[in-house]
Design a protein around this motif. Structure first.
Motif: not given
Length: 186
Positions: A93, A109, A173
């Motif tokens: 990300r 995240d 995650e």
């Protein structure tokens, strides 16, 4: 006739560049808000979580953690910049080599907030919503008094609440992560 007072709202970029003096601040709807100092217990828990996430990132190579109320933009127009207690970014990300003095291009995240006695439930839920609406995949709220961890996700109607004797594991995650909730409080 009395003069009209106007408040000039600050942008997120102006906030990051401002010399606000000593203390910790957030930008809430364009206005600078000074945050109260936290307790030693709060600091200990934040340090424990930061250590667990640092170790996870080092061990897996999947990401890195930030602490010390690092800026997260949660809203534009007027801007809101929050400083979570601890957060974790995956390299997918936001690659670590892109970290600089500017605002992150994406939400973390994982955002971790440690509840303090002065936190009003409505304020905490507002922050959780801001982080999730900004794109955070998951928000953990640590409750020292009950020694529990609440896990919020954008797609969950209610948080998953873990007790001190339970294990945090199998989180999509944070692939490969595993630790005891009690590790947060040691």
């Amino acid at each position: 006739m009395a003069p009209e007072l106007t408040t000039r709202l600050m942008t997120a970029e102006q906030f990051l560049d401002a010399d606000l003096g000593d203390g910790t601040f957030e930008l809430i709807h364009g206005e600078v808000v000074r945050m109260a100092p936290t307790s030693p217990e709060h600091g200990l828990i934040c340090g424990n979580v930061a250590g667990l996430l640092w170790d996870y990132g080092r061990r897996t190579g999947l990401g890195y953690m930030l602490s010390n109320d690092s800026a997260v933009l949660t809203q534009r127009g007027p801007d809101t910049v929050r400083g979570p207690d601890v957060c974790f970014y995956s390299h997918a990300r936001w690659p670590r080599d892109q970290v600089s003095r500017t605002l992150p291009p994406v939400a973390p995240d994982l955002v971790v907030e440690v509840s303090s006695p002065g936190n009003r439930p409505g304020d905490m839920h507002e922050k959780i919503g801001e982080f999730l609406n900004a794109g955070a995949l998951m928000v953990w709220v640590v409750y020292p008094k009950s020694r529990t961890l609440a896990i919020y996700r954008s797609f969950d109607a209610a948080p998953v609440v873990l007790q001190e004797g339970q294990t945090i594991e199998d989180l999509p995650e944070l692939p490969g992560s595993q630790c005891l909730v009690s590790d947060i409080f040691r």
